[in-house]
Design an enzyme around this catalytic site. Structure first.
Site, PDB file in Angstrom:
ATOM      1  N   HIS A   1      52.271  43.286  36.173  1.00  0.00           N
ATOM      2  CA  HIS A   1      51.415  42.534  37.093  1.00  0.00           C
ATOM      3  C   HIS A   1      50.476  43.455  37.870  1.00  0.00           C
ATOM      4  O   HIS A   1      49.304  43.159  38.025  1.00  0.00           O
ATOM      5  CB  HIS A   1      52.271  41.787  38.121  1.00  0.00           C
ATOM      6  CG  HIS A   1      52.675  40.427  37.688  1.00  0.00           C
ATOM      7  ND1 HIS A   1      53.772  40.202  36.899  1.00  0.00           N
ATOM      8  CD2 HIS A   1      52.144  39.208  37.939  1.00  0.00           C
ATOM      9  CE1 HIS A   1      53.892  38.919  36.687  1.00  0.00           C
ATOM     10  NE2 HIS A   1      52.925  38.285  37.294  1.00  0.00           N
ATOM     11  N   ILE A   2      51.043  44.558  38.383  1.00  0.00           N
ATOM     12  CA  ILE A   2      50.207  45.394  39.259  1.00  0.00           C
ATOM     13  C   ILE A   2      49.629  46.625  38.562  1.00  0.00           C
ATOM     14  O   ILE A   2      48.676  47.205  39.046  1.00  0.00           O
ATOM     15  CB  ILE A   2      50.945  45.802  40.555  1.00  0.00           C
ATOM     16  CG1 ILE A   2      52.076  46.798  40.287  1.00  0.00           C
ATOM     17  CG2 ILE A   2      51.503  44.584  41.276  1.00  0.00           C
ATOM     18  CD1 ILE A   2      52.550  47.481  41.569  1.00  0.00           C
ATOM     19  N   PHE A   3      50.192  47.013  37.420  1.00  0.00           N
ATOM     20  CA  PHE A   3      49.644  48.202  36.753  1.00  0.00           C
ATOM     21  C   PHE A   3      48.845  47.862  35.497  1.00  0.00           C
ATOM     22  O   PHE A   3      48.160  48.712  34.945  1.00  0.00           O
ATOM     23  CB  PHE A   3      50.746  49.213  36.421  1.00  0.00           C
ATOM     24  CG  PHE A   3      51.401  49.762  37.654  1.00  0.00           C
ATOM     25  CD1 PHE A   3      50.645  50.435  38.605  1.00  0.00           C
ATOM     26  CD2 PHE A   3      52.747  49.573  37.888  1.00  0.00           C
ATOM     27  CE1 PHE A   3      51.231  50.929  39.767  1.00  0.00           C
ATOM     28  CE2 PHE A   3      53.345  50.063  39.045  1.00  0.00           C
ATOM     29  CZ  PHE A   3      52.589  50.739  39.986  1.00  0.00           C
TER      30      PHE A   3
ATOM     31  N   GLU B   1      45.730  28.405  44.854  1.00  0.00           N
ATOM     32  CA  GLU B   1      46.897  27.596  44.468  1.00  0.00           C
ATOM     33  C   GLU B   1      47.289  26.583  45.548  1.00  0.00           C
ATOM     34  O   GLU B   1      48.299  25.901  45.409  1.00  0.00           O
ATOM     35  CB  GLU B   1      48.097  28.488  44.141  1.00  0.00           C
ATOM     36  CG  GLU B   1      47.918  29.384  42.924  1.00  0.00           C
ATOM     37  CD  GLU B   1      47.775  28.631  41.599  1.00  0.00           C
ATOM     38  OE1 GLU B   1      48.296  27.507  41.489  1.00  0.00           O
ATOM     39  OE2 GLU B   1      47.116  29.171  40.698  1.00  0.00           O
TER      40      GLU B   1
ATOM     41  N   GLU C   1      48.730  20.959  37.880  1.00  0.00           N
ATOM     42  CA  GLU C   1      47.412  21.116  37.246  1.00  0.00           C
ATOM     43  C   GLU C   1      46.428  20.069  37.757  1.00  0.00           C
ATOM     44  O   GLU C   1      45.243  20.343  37.917  1.00  0.00           O
ATOM     45  CB  GLU C   1      47.526  21.043  35.717  1.00  0.00           C
ATOM     46  CG  GLU C   1      48.407  22.135  35.085  1.00  0.00           C
ATOM     47  CD  GLU C   1      48.025  23.548  35.488  1.00  0.00           C
ATOM     48  OE1 GLU C   1      46.851  23.778  35.824  1.00  0.00           O
ATOM     49  OE2 GLU C   1      48.912  24.431  35.486  1.00  0.00           O
TER      50      GLU C   1
ATOM     51  N   GLY D   1      45.997  41.731  36.985  1.00  0.00           N
ATOM     52  CA  GLY D   1      45.055  41.699  38.101  1.00  0.00           C
ATOM     53  C   GLY D   1      45.712  41.632  39.470  1.00  0.00           C
ATOM     54  O   GLY D   1      45.051  41.313  40.449  1.00  0.00           O
ATOM     55  N   TYR D   2      47.002  41.920  39.551  1.00  0.00           N
ATOM     56  CA  TYR D   2      47.720  41.682  40.797  1.00  0.00           C
ATOM     57  C   TYR D   2      47.882  42.901  41.704  1.00  0.00           C
ATOM     58  O   TYR D   2      48.684  42.853  42.631  1.00  0.00           O
ATOM     59  CB  TYR D   2      49.097  41.079  40.500  1.00  0.00           C
ATOM     60  CG  TYR D   2      49.054  39.604  40.231  1.00  0.00           C
ATOM     61  CD1 TYR D   2      49.349  38.695  41.243  1.00  0.00           C
ATOM     62  CD2 TYR D   2      48.713  39.109  38.985  1.00  0.00           C
ATOM     63  CE1 TYR D   2      49.302  37.334  41.011  1.00  0.00           C
ATOM     64  CE2 TYR D   2      48.652  37.752  38.741  1.00  0.00           C
ATOM     65  CZ  TYR D   2      48.952  36.869  39.752  1.00  0.00           C
ATOM     66  OH  TYR D   2      48.895  35.521  39.520  1.00  0.00           O
TER      67      TYR D   2
ATOM     68  N   HIS E   1      44.764  21.284  40.898  1.00  0.00           N
ATOM     69  CA  HIS E   1      43.599  22.137  40.623  1.00  0.00           C
ATOM     70  C   HIS E   1      42.399  21.270  40.245  1.00  0.00           C
ATOM     71  O   HIS E   1      41.291  21.472  40.725  1.00  0.00           O
ATOM     72  CB  HIS E   1      43.886  23.078  39.443  1.00  0.00           C
ATOM     73  CG  HIS E   1      44.767  24.242  39.778  1.00  0.00           C
ATOM     74  ND1 HIS E   1      44.513  25.105  40.809  1.00  0.00           N
ATOM     75  CD2 HIS E   1      45.905  24.696  39.190  1.00  0.00           C
ATOM     76  CE1 HIS E   1      45.456  26.047  40.848  1.00  0.00           C
ATOM     77  NE2 HIS E   1      46.315  25.819  39.876  1.00  0.00           N
TER      78      HIS E   1
HETATM   79 ZN   LIG Z   1      48.041  26.977  39.375  1.00  0.00          ZN
END
Ligand SMILES: [Zn+2]
Length: 697
Positions: A611-613, A509, A480, A616-617, A483
């Protein structure tokens, strides 16, 4: 009355976190949105394709909304209450509506296009060009450029997709809830750790078995991860593992909760949307906002797959040998429901690391000192306590000032370290309070300095005992802070692309995972890992085990991610949702190349691949691997320079600061990477760090 509302203050140095109460949210947000609505109308009326008459007023509007809504959202995450939740829920639709209206503004879109087509274009800085291009791209993706029927069709698709993805997650949730396995015989649940038994008994109580105890049951197992995973990892009862595994695998794939058709619909609509926008497939739409391209992703996934395969085969052999040596009858016939169980036994035997026993070596204040010392060594900045300078939301929250080498402040951040289950969301995160901005500068200063907050959920100190962290929590804080560093050490003055803003999300990332690498750097780790009572340094043999354990079954884990990423890409590129190959055919074809032990024919994991359905992936799952490549390769620049050579580390660190941390979204992430590394990214470092290079013959 508005004067009393801290959300409506005209101006402040730092947000009045101490004064905002749930009762301020409804009137505050409504008043704010009305004002911004007015400002947006003004802007649209007087808009000209210049920085002063377009971008600056637009930045003021979006910044105000980001800062105020950001405060409310932040308080909801760290100081939640029923009142606050209800207030947020009520104003959220208005906020979303305003943002849609802003994102689909035709006059603004046209003005950005006029800048793009003007003779001044070439004279704009990289950062300004990126802002203009990004604004045009976002507008186009929201359907602004479409006319009449096409626009209508587009909006209809968006609405349908919204409904379908919502239904998809509801089905997953309901199907997960539907399964429960009651166990009354203690023998059947042997091997489960105390925490899992406790949870299973607690679940039993909630299902009406009011006398259930962890010790004597009855116990209820569900498909929620905290219940499901311990069964797969620890239950000695093979039949129980099989039953639970099979139930997990076919979630939401039959009856009224069947997601198969919903997936087909989603894929069809996404393809249709892509074509309306002028793209070949949905993956191309996804890639317009990423660093990667479809070809690059496919190339990378294949490279990683090829490198991981033999290691995964060896992982499987190791497991068989180990199961056989342990005298297990299932050794010659290991099934999917045996893999987690035996790999946990193997891990225990090989590394013998007890997370809990390491805690005394990682006292939070010492860890933070070590992290700040590392930032000083690498980037030449110092972090100093500045408590009292800014209002905070809880007395545990610390406030810091980041100063450069000439001792001038460059940024500030809040740190909220301890868990408060009754009001604070779990997990750890970093978020933006203010971004660096010339337009939003105040008090005669040239820019507004960036401010971030970092939130963790560590065990609070008890009496004289400081907060003691697990190694995983140490990694999380480093992550963190990575970031936060990118947000705070930016030199970008254009608010739209300062810090983490405007960075493509498959590149975001990089700094965070980069910082995690230092947790495995011997000098860094041993300088912070001191027993809080005796001052003794973490024994070297434990350090060695931590390093070795990091790559346990790396080939297998790598292949697992590659399977998910590849199936995601195939479904959003070559797959024809109206064609004869079903989604399960695609998955099976991908699994042949990516799974050592072929999935069961009835495997329906796609039906719960949220994740994909539902997230946002879509055509973006590869990002996990993509970002790992970038961060590992960036760290390898320090390895090349020599991790023991302080001078070289300092030079490389400064270069990292001046590129990755300074440029924000103002330059394309590939250019930023090349500016730091001197070449394009390569997966070699990731493979080496994961122990996945070819085994020397
Ligand atoms: Zn992160």
């Amino acid at each position: 009355m508005a004067d009393d509302n801290p959300l409506l203050l005209a101006d402040f140095d730092f947000p009045p976190f101490d004064r905002v109460e749930p009762r301020h949210v409804r009137p505050g947000m409504r008043d704010l949105l009305t004002r911004l609505e007015g400002e947006l109308e003004e802007l649209e009326k007087g808009v000209e394709p210049t920085w002063g008459k377009l971008v600056e007023p637009l930045e003021r509007i979006t910044d105000r909304l980001d800062v105020i809504w950001g405060m409310v959202q932040h308080l909801k995450a760290v100081k939640d209450s029923d009142d606050l939740r209800a207030a947020v829920e009520e104003v959220q639709p208005d906020k979303v509506k305003f943002q849609l209206r802003l994102g689909q503004s035709k006059p603004i879109y046209e003005a950005f296009k006029a800048i793009r087509n003007s003779s001044d274009w070439e004279s704009l800085s990289d950062a300004r060009k990126r802002i203009v291009q990004e604004q045009i791209k976002e507008a186009v993706l929201s359907g602004v450029a479409l006319e009449n029927e096409q626009r209508e069709k587009f909006n209809q698709i968006e609405q349908e997709l919204e409904k379908l993805t919502q239904k998809f997650s509801e089905n997953v949730l309901d199907a997960t809830k539907k399964f429960e396995k009651l166990i009354t015989d203690k023998k059947e649940i042997e091997g489960l750790p105390a925490t899992a038994l406790g949870l299973a008994a607690q679940t039993a109580v909630s299902k009406g078995h009011e006398n259930a105890t962890a010790e004597n049951g009855p116990w209820v197992i569900t498909l929620d991860a905290p219940s499901f995973m311990p069964v797969m990892q620890h239950a000695r009862n093979r039949a129980l593992r099989e039953e639970v595994y099979r139930a997990y695998l076919v979630r939401a794939s039959s009856g009224e909760l069947d997601n198969t058709n919903i997936i087909n619909q989603i894929l069809k609509l996404r393809l249709e949307k892509a074509k309306l926008l002028g793209y070949k497939n949905y993956a191309e739409v996804s890639m317009t906002q990423k660093m990667a391209t479809v070809e690059r992703v496919e190339e990378l996934l294949e490279k990683l797959r090829a490198a991981s395969w033999d290691h995964a085969v060896k992982d499987m052999e190791d497991l068989k040998t180990f199961a056989k040596d342990s005298g297990s009858p299932e050794a010659n016939d290991l099934a999917h429901w045996d893999l987690n169980f035996w790999s946990e036994r193997l891990r225990e035997t090989k590394y013998d690391i007890n997370e809990e026993e390491l805690r005394p070596y990682f006292a939070l204040p010492k860890v933070m000192d070590g992290l700040f010392a590392l930032a000083n060594k690498l980037f030449g900045v110092s972090v100093e306590p500045a408590d009292g300078l800014a209002p905070v939301w809880h007395s545990d929250v610390k406030f810091y000032c980041v100063k450069d080498s000439s001792n001038s402040p460059v940024a500030y951040f809040y740190f909220d370290p301890y868990s408060r289950p009754s009001e604070k969301r779990g997990g750890a995160w970093m978020n933006v309070v203010f971004s660096r901005s010339r337009v939003l500068a105040r008090n005669g200063l040239p820019v507004r300095l960036p401010v971030a907050h970092m939130v963790c959920n560590q065990t609070p100190p008890v009496g004289d005992k400081p907060s003691l962290m697990t190694f995983r929590e140490v990694e999380t804080v480093f992550h963190e802070f990575g970031h936060a560093l990118q947000h705070m050490l930016t030199k970008q003055d254009e608010g739209f692309v300062a810090g983490i803003r405007g960075v493509e999300w498959d590149a975001v990332e990089l700094p965070s995972q980069f910082m995690e690498n230092w947790c495995y750097h011997k000098d860094t780790l041993l300088s912070i890992a001191k027993h809080y009572e005796t001052g003794e340094t973490l024994p070297e043999e434990i350090y060695n085990k931590l390093v070795a354990a990091k790559n346990f079954r790396a080939g297998t884990f790598s292949l697992r991610q590659i399977r998910f990423a590849s199936v995601d890409m195939e479904l959003h590129t070559t797959n024809d949702p109206s064609g004869s190959e079903s989604i399960y055919d695609v998955d099976r074809r991908v699994a042949e190349r990516t799974q050592v032990l072929a999935p069961l024919p009835e495997d329906r994991f796609l039906c719960s691949f949220s994740h994909i359905f539902a997230g946002g992936y879509a055509a973006g799952y590869y990002s996990y691997k993509w970002a790992e490549v970038l961060s590992a390769d960036a760290f390898s620049a320090f390895e090349d320079a020599g991790l023991d050579n302080d001078k070289a580390i300092e030079e490389t660190g400064r270069r990292f600061r001046d590129t990755v941390l300074a440029l924000g979204g103002g330059k394309s992430p590939l250019e930023v990477f090349v500016a730091f590394r001197g070449r394009e990214p390569s997966p070699e470092a990731l493979l080496r760090h994961n122990g996945l290079l070819p085994v020397a013959a």
